[in-house]
Write a protein that holds these residues in place. Structure first.
Motif, PDB file in Angstrom:
ATOM      1  N   GLY A   1       0.812  -1.218   0.000  1.00 41.33           N
ATOM      2  CA  GLY A   1       0.000   0.000   0.000  1.00 41.33           C
ATOM      3  C   GLY A   1       0.841   1.262   0.000  1.00 41.33           C
ATOM      4  O   GLY A   1       2.053   1.254  -0.234  1.00 41.33           O
ATOM      5  N   LEU A   2       0.176   2.368   0.286  1.00 43.57           N
ATOM      6  CA  LEU A   2       0.842   3.679   0.265  1.00 43.57           C
ATOM      7  C   LEU A   2       2.003   3.753   1.247  1.00 43.57           C
ATOM      8  O   LEU A   2       3.042   4.353   0.945  1.00 43.57           O
ATOM      9  N   GLN A   3       1.847   3.147   2.440  1.00 48.54           N
ATOM     10  CA  GLN A   3       2.932   3.188   3.424  1.00 48.54           C
ATOM     11  C   GLN A   3       4.155   2.426   2.917  1.00 48.54           C
ATOM     12  O   GLN A   3       5.296   2.822   3.163  1.00 48.54           O
ATOM     13  N   ALA A   4       3.928   1.315   2.195  1.00 49.65           N
ATOM     14  CA  ALA A   4       5.051   0.552   1.637  1.00 49.65           C
ATOM     15  C   ALA A   4       5.758   1.354   0.558  1.00 49.65           C
ATOM     16  O   ALA A   4       6.985   1.339   0.455  1.00 49.65           O
ATOM     17  N   ARG A   5       4.998   2.094  -0.234  1.00 54.39           N
ATOM     18  CA  ARG A   5       5.612   2.955  -1.260  1.00 54.39           C
ATOM     19  C   ARG A   5       6.441   4.064  -0.603  1.00 54.39           C
ATOM     20  O   ARG A   5       7.509   4.424  -1.089  1.00 54.39           O
ATOM     21  N   ALA A   6       5.946   4.565   0.534  1.00 63.09           N
ATOM     22  CA  ALA A   6       6.712   5.559   1.278  1.00 63.09           C
ATOM     23  C   ALA A   6       7.996   4.930   1.821  1.00 63.09           C
ATOM     24  O   ALA A   6       9.050   5.589   1.875  1.00 63.09           O
ATOM     25  N   ALA A   7       7.936   3.653   2.210  1.00 62.44           N
ATOM     26  CA  ALA A   7       9.137   2.949   2.689  1.00 62.44           C
ATOM     27  C   ALA A   7      10.160   2.810   1.561  1.00 62.44           C
ATOM     28  O   ALA A   7      11.367   2.944   1.786  1.00 62.44           O
ATOM     29  N   VAL A   8       9.690   2.546   0.349  1.00 58.73           N
ATOM     30  CA  VAL A   8      10.606   2.470  -0.805  1.00 58.73           C
ATOM     31  C   VAL A   8      11.275   3.829  -1.008  1.00 58.73           C
ATOM     32  O   VAL A   8      12.491   3.912  -1.210  1.00 58.73           O
ATOM     33  N   ALA A   9      10.497   4.898  -0.941  1.00 59.75           N
ATOM     34  CA  ALA A   9      11.066   6.241  -1.102  1.00 59.75           C
ATOM     35  C   ALA A   9      12.093   6.538  -0.002  1.00 59.75           C
ATOM     36  O   ALA A   9      13.151   7.114  -0.270  1.00 59.75           O
ATOM     37  N   LEU A  10      11.790   6.116   1.232  1.00 60.43           N
ATOM     38  CA  LEU A  10      12.737   6.311   2.328  1.00 60.43           C
ATOM     39  C   LEU A  10      14.015   5.507   2.079  1.00 60.43           C
ATOM     40  O   LEU A  10      15.125   6.016   2.265  1.00 60.43           O
TER      41      LEU A  10
ATOM     42  N   ASP B   1      15.124   4.660  -0.812  1.00 59.95           N
ATOM     43  CA  ASP B   1      15.817   5.364  -1.908  1.00 59.95           C
ATOM     44  C   ASP B   1      16.776   6.402  -1.339  1.00 59.95           C
ATOM     45  O   ASP B   1      17.925   6.507  -1.765  1.00 59.95           O
ATOM     46  N   SER B   2      16.281   7.167  -0.353  1.00 58.93           N
ATOM     47  CA  SER B   2      17.133   8.224   0.211  1.00 58.93           C
ATOM     48  C   SER B   2      18.244   7.637   1.076  1.00 58.93           C
ATOM     49  O   SER B   2      19.360   8.146   1.066  1.00 58.93           O
ATOM     50  N   ILE B   3      17.975   6.572   1.791  1.00 54.83           N
ATOM     51  CA  ILE B   3      18.987   5.943   2.648  1.00 54.83           C
ATOM     52  C   ILE B   3      20.080   5.290   1.813  1.00 54.83           C
ATOM     53  O   ILE B   3      21.267   5.427   2.112  1.00 54.83           O
ATOM     54  N   GLN B   4      19.678   4.571   0.767  1.00 51.50           N
ATOM     55  CA  GLN B   4      20.628   3.797  -0.037  1.00 51.50           C
ATOM     56  C   GLN B   4      21.146   4.544  -1.256  1.00 51.50           C
ATOM     57  O   GLN B   4      21.991   4.014  -1.973  1.00 51.50           O
ATOM     58  N   GLY B   5      20.616   5.705  -1.534  1.00 49.00           N
ATOM     59  CA  GLY B   5      20.975   6.361  -2.793  1.00 49.00           C
ATOM     60  C   GLY B   5      20.370   5.604  -3.957  1.00 49.00           C
ATOM     61  O   GLY B   5      20.973   5.460  -5.007  1.00 49.00           O
ATOM     62  N   GLY B   6      19.180   5.092  -3.752  1.00 48.72           N
ATOM     63  CA  GLY B   6      18.479   4.234  -4.719  1.00 48.72           C
ATOM     64  C   GLY B   6      18.232   2.907  -4.052  1.00 48.72           C
ATOM     65  O   GLY B   6      19.170   2.190  -3.736  1.00 48.72           O
ATOM     66  N   CYS B   7      16.979   2.608  -3.783  1.00 47.56           N
ATOM     67  CA  CYS B   7      16.616   1.388  -3.054  1.00 47.56           C
ATOM     68  C   CYS B   7      17.106   0.145  -3.775  1.00 47.56           C
ATOM     69  O   CYS B   7      17.131   0.090  -5.007  1.00 47.56           O
ATOM     70  N   GLY B   8      17.484  -0.855  -3.023  1.00 46.12           N
ATOM     71  CA  GLY B   8      17.822  -2.155  -3.583  1.00 46.12           C
ATOM     72  C   GLY B   8      16.591  -2.771  -4.228  1.00 46.12           C
ATOM     73  O   GLY B   8      15.518  -2.162  -4.264  1.00 46.12           O
TER      74      GLY B   8
ATOM     75  N   GLN C   1       8.488   2.613  11.204  1.00 49.12           N
ATOM     76  CA  GLN C   1       8.063   4.011  11.121  1.00 49.12           C
ATOM     77  C   GLN C   1       6.804   4.170  10.269  1.00 49.12           C
ATOM     78  O   GLN C   1       5.881   4.900  10.631  1.00 49.12           O
ATOM     79  N   LEU C   2       6.733   3.467   9.131  1.00 54.53           N
ATOM     80  CA  LEU C   2       5.667   3.712   8.156  1.00 54.53           C
ATOM     81  C   LEU C   2       4.521   2.690   8.205  1.00 54.53           C
ATOM     82  O   LEU C   2       3.456   2.939   7.660  1.00 54.53           O
ATOM     83  N   ARG C   3       4.735   1.536   8.815  1.00 56.65           N
ATOM     84  CA  ARG C   3       3.707   0.508   9.059  1.00 56.65           C
ATOM     85  C   ARG C   3       2.886   0.127   7.821  1.00 56.65           C
ATOM     86  O   ARG C   3       1.673   0.341   7.789  1.00 56.65           O
ATOM     87  N   PRO C   4       3.525  -0.456   6.813  1.00 55.52           N
ATOM     88  CA  PRO C   4       2.768  -0.830   5.614  1.00 55.52           C
ATOM     89  C   PRO C   4       1.697  -1.881   5.904  1.00 55.52           C
ATOM     90  O   PRO C   4       1.918  -2.817   6.657  1.00 55.52           O
ATOM     91  N   GLU C   5       0.557  -1.671   5.308  1.00 55.70           N
ATOM     92  CA  GLU C   5      -0.588  -2.579   5.440  1.00 55.70           C
ATOM     93  C   GLU C   5      -1.031  -2.986   4.040  1.00 55.70           C
ATOM     94  O   GLU C   5      -0.770  -2.279   3.081  1.00 55.70           O
TER      95      GLU C   5
END
Length: 174
Positions: free
Chosen positions: A62-71, A73-80, A154-158
């Motif tokens: 869901g939306l929270q999981a997409r926010a986790a991907v974006a987070l 992205d910023s942590i890894q310089g591009g999500c794995g 932090q984002l709790r994807p459901e």
């Protein structure tokens, strides 16, 4: 003439002495090479988790999981690498091998490894229908479990995958 991976494998097989079978310790390597050739030839392929490749953390998509991907992205310089399966509503985060043995129970994600398997979409599939690469696989990175755990907390994807996985795989979850 340059050979493709499949042609090189075929030549090796044809040139081998039929009386000689693969050495026992090389069977897994041969299976892995065949599997990776399927992915390279733009075919979906089933692969065993664990070993030296990766484990998988499964979360809702869901939306929270997409926010986790974006987070991430910023942590890894591009999500794995992350695979989205729209039909199940899950994300499959590819994490370092052995992560499933170190993964503490988490309310928003389940980590699985050997003996389970996953079907990897072909490398060129970046949109539905079917499972696709939300973040493409790169040979130089996987998703680190420490930052991923933090992002999930932090984002709790459901929805959480726990009950569905327990029923489907026999995985015990909190």
């Amino acid at each position: 003439m340059t050979l493709t991976g499949a042609q090189a494998m075929r030549e090796l097989i044809e040139s081998a002495d039929p009386a000689q079978g693969p050495a026992e310790d090389m069977k897994d390597l041969a299976d892995l090479i065949r599997t990776l050739l399927h992915v390279d030839m733009k075919q979906d392929t089933r692969i065993r988790l664990g070993g030296n490749l990766f484990d998988v953390v499964i979360t809702g998509s869901g939306l929270q999981a997409r926010a986790a991907v974006a987070l991430m992205d910023s942590i890894q310089g591009g999500c794995g690498p992350v695979i989205e399966d729209p039909e199940s509503g899950w994300f499959y985060w590819l994490v370092p091998p052995g992560s499933s043995s170190r993964w503490e129970p988490h309310p928003h994600g389940v980590c699985i490894g050997a003996p389970h398997t996953i079907t990897l979409p072909s490398l060129n599939r970046t949109a539905p229908p079917g499972p696709y690469w939300l973040r493409p696989s790169a040979s130089d990175r996987l998703v680190p479990i420490g930052p991923l755990r933090g992002a999930l907390a932090q984002l709790r994807p459901e929805p959480t995958p726990h009950a569905a996985l327990a029923a489907r795989l026999g995985v015990t979850t909190p």
